[in-house]
Scaffold this motif. Structure first.
Motif, PDB file in Angstrom:
ATOM      1  N   UNK A  94      -9.007   5.218 -10.425  1.00  0.00           N
ATOM      2  CA  UNK A  94      -8.284   6.255  -9.696  1.00  0.00           C
ATOM      3  C   UNK A  94      -8.836   6.396  -8.282  1.00  0.00           C
ATOM      4  N   UNK A  95      -8.057   7.004  -7.423  1.00  0.00           N
ATOM      5  CA  UNK A  95      -8.481   7.421  -6.083  1.00  0.00           C
ATOM      6  C   UNK A  95      -7.718   8.709  -5.786  1.00  0.00           C
ATOM      7  N   UNK A  96      -7.987   9.306  -4.649  1.00  0.00           N
ATOM      8  CA  UNK A  96      -7.165  10.442  -4.219  1.00  0.00           C
ATOM      9  C   UNK A  96      -6.352  10.001  -3.012  1.00  0.00           C
ATOM     10  N   UNK A  97      -5.019  10.102  -3.081  1.00  0.00           N
ATOM     11  CA  UNK A  97      -4.177   9.619  -1.978  1.00  0.00           C
ATOM     12  C   UNK A  97      -4.511  10.224  -0.631  1.00  0.00           C
ATOM     13  N   UNK A  98      -4.994  11.469  -0.612  1.00  0.00           N
ATOM     14  CA  UNK A  98      -5.263  12.137   0.654  1.00  0.00           C
ATOM     15  C   UNK A  98      -6.574  11.684   1.301  1.00  0.00           C
ATOM     16  N   UNK A  99      -7.320  10.819   0.630  1.00  0.00           N
ATOM     17  CA  UNK A  99      -8.539  10.283   1.225  1.00  0.00           C
ATOM     18  C   UNK A  99      -8.251   9.123   2.179  1.00  0.00           C
ATOM     19  N   UNK A 100      -6.987   8.822   2.375  1.00  0.00           N
ATOM     20  CA  UNK A 100      -6.573   7.881   3.416  1.00  0.00           C
ATOM     21  C   UNK A 100      -7.216   6.513   3.319  1.00  0.00           C
ATOM     22  N   UNK A 101      -7.848   6.090   4.412  1.00  0.00           N
ATOM     23  CA  UNK A 101      -8.444   4.758   4.470  1.00  0.00           C
ATOM     24  C   UNK A 101      -9.524   4.582   3.401  1.00  0.00           C
ATOM     25  N   UNK A 102     -10.246   5.652   3.094  1.00  0.00           N
ATOM     26  CA  UNK A 102     -11.285   5.560   2.063  1.00  0.00           C
ATOM     27  C   UNK A 102     -10.656   5.275   0.694  1.00  0.00           C
ATOM     28  N   UNK A 103      -9.503   5.872   0.435  1.00  0.00           N
ATOM     29  CA  UNK A 103      -8.800   5.612  -0.821  1.00  0.00           C
ATOM     30  C   UNK A 103      -8.313   4.175  -0.873  1.00  0.00           C
ATOM     31  N   UNK A 104      -7.799   3.672   0.244  1.00  0.00           N
ATOM     32  CA  UNK A 104      -7.334   2.291   0.302  1.00  0.00           C
ATOM     33  C   UNK A 104      -8.490   1.318   0.106  1.00  0.00           C
ATOM     34  N   UNK A 105      -9.642   1.644   0.662  1.00  0.00           N
ATOM     35  CA  UNK A 105     -10.815   0.781   0.508  1.00  0.00           C
ATOM     36  C   UNK A 105     -11.287   0.762  -0.942  1.00  0.00           C
ATOM     37  N   UNK A 106     -11.292   1.912  -1.589  1.00  0.00           N
ATOM     38  CA  UNK A 106     -11.707   1.967  -2.991  1.00  0.00           C
ATOM     39  C   UNK A 106     -10.709   1.240  -3.878  1.00  0.00           C
ATOM     40  N   UNK A 107      -9.431   1.375  -3.570  1.00  0.00           N
ATOM     41  CA  UNK A 107      -8.412   0.639  -4.313  1.00  0.00           C
ATOM     42  C   UNK A 107      -8.652  -0.865  -4.207  1.00  0.00           C
ATOM     43  N   UNK A 108      -8.914  -1.337  -3.003  1.00  0.00           N
ATOM     44  CA  UNK A 108      -9.172  -2.763  -2.806  1.00  0.00           C
ATOM     45  C   UNK A 108     -10.425  -3.201  -3.558  1.00  0.00           C
ATOM     46  N   UNK A 109     -11.440  -2.339  -3.574  1.00  0.00           N
ATOM     47  CA  UNK A 109     -12.699  -2.677  -4.246  1.00  0.00           C
ATOM     48  C   UNK A 109     -12.493  -2.839  -5.752  1.00  0.00           C
ATOM     49  N   UNK A 110     -11.781  -1.879  -6.375  1.00  0.00           N
ATOM     50  CA  UNK A 110     -11.597  -1.965  -7.827  1.00  0.00           C
ATOM     51  C   UNK A 110     -10.646  -3.101  -8.188  1.00  0.00           C
ATOM     52  N   UNK A 111      -9.674  -3.371  -7.325  1.00  0.00           N
ATOM     53  CA  UNK A 111      -8.772  -4.492  -7.585  1.00  0.00           C
ATOM     54  C   UNK A 111      -9.548  -5.807  -7.583  1.00  0.00           C
ATOM     55  N   UNK A 112     -10.482  -5.940  -6.655  1.00  0.00           N
ATOM     56  CA  UNK A 112     -11.316  -7.143  -6.588  1.00  0.00           C
ATOM     57  C   UNK A 112     -12.192  -7.268  -7.825  1.00  0.00           C
TER      58      UNK A 112
END
Length: 279
Positions: A94-112
């Motif tokens: 999970x991430x929080x959508x309102x965390x913006x770029x930080x959420x996108x970075x965490x999404x990329x990290x877990x996807x990897x």
């Protein structure tokens, strides 16, 4: 003779269970291995065989709040580690959508790290599905090959409509809508009409029937519910328990009471999930 009959009956029951495994796409394991052991025990007590489970660390009192980046990352790491040690576990981050770029970075990290599903929950996390930051996040999820699981219990009026619009705007991301709209499930019959328009296939949209199936089975609206499942497409319907709030055993019993064919039930129990997740 009696002993032989009992043995034969047990063997038959075991074969029936083995022939009908269950993939539970909606499991909250808040205490890691401890929760997993407890969950497996409830499944064994129900006489079920698991082919897989979609496991998330947050839910109930354990939420991924905006700005709580360290907690979100740690929670995601726990569920990734749990899956690494248990091959039947499908990790849901999970991430929080309102965390913006930080959420996108965490999404990329877990996807990897191999995560194939992300869960976000508008009401418990406190965001608006119509916010542009949500669309940015789920669009990126699709680009990374990550499906998006979202709550669709229709807690507030307009919830299903907002989700419909999001799915339309982001056709290359796979969505799983939990609870198929709750008792507002009738809304999703609109898909039968929407598909008559060019470019509106909705092949990216799936539903889990967690919780809602308990209410509608053997109810006055069961026929309408079955009509809805066929309109959304039985190949896009998944089974989820929403454990620990609801057990998998009672969820499967409710599914079995629905007036569906054995083939249709088998798709919902595990076949559709295995195809979706490539397992």
């Amino acid at each position: 003779m009696l002993r032989a009959l009992i043995l034969s009956s047990c063997l038959f029951a075991g074969t029936a269970i083995a022939a009908n495994p269950v993939f539970d796409v909606h499991v909250h394991l808040r205490d890691g291995e401890t929760s997993l052991r407890e969950y497996r025990e409830t499944v064994r007590e129900a006489g079920l065989e698991l082919s897989g489970m979609g496991v998330m660390w947050f839910g109930g009192p354990h939420q991924a709040r905006q700005g709580d980046l360290a907690k979100i990352r740690a929670g995601n790491d726990r569920v990734i580690a749990l899956a690494a040690a248990n091959p039947d576990v499908l990790p849901i981050a999970t991430v929080h959508p309102y965390d913006g770029d930080a959420a996108l970075a965490e999404l990329a990290r877990v996807a990897a790290a191999g995560v194939k599903v992300m869960k976000i929950h508008a009401h418990t996390q406190g965001f608006d599905v119509a916010d542009p930051r949500v669309e940015t996040l789920v669009r990126r999820a699709g680009e990374l090959g990550v499906a998006v699981l979202m709550d669709n219990a229709n807690i507030l009026p307009g919830d299903s409509e907002k989700l419909f619009n999001l799915v339309v705007r982001v056709p290359k991301t796979k969505f799983i809508l939990a609870h198929i709209g709750g008792l507002n499930f009738r809304f999703w019959n609109i898909l039968a009409l929407a598909r008559t328009a060019d470019g509106f296939g909705f092949d990216n949209l799936y539903f889990d029937i967690s919780a809602t199936v308990l209410v509608v089975a053997d109810s006055p609206v069961e026929e309408e519910f079955l009509w809805t499942l066929r309109n959304v497409g039985l190949d896009h319907v998944l089974l989820g328990s929403d454990y620990p709030q609801i057990g998998l055993g009672e969820t499967v019993k409710a599914l079995d009471r629905l007036d569906l064919t054995d083939e249709e039930k088998a798709k919902i129990r595990s076949g559709n999930a295995r195809k979706l997740f490539g397992r």
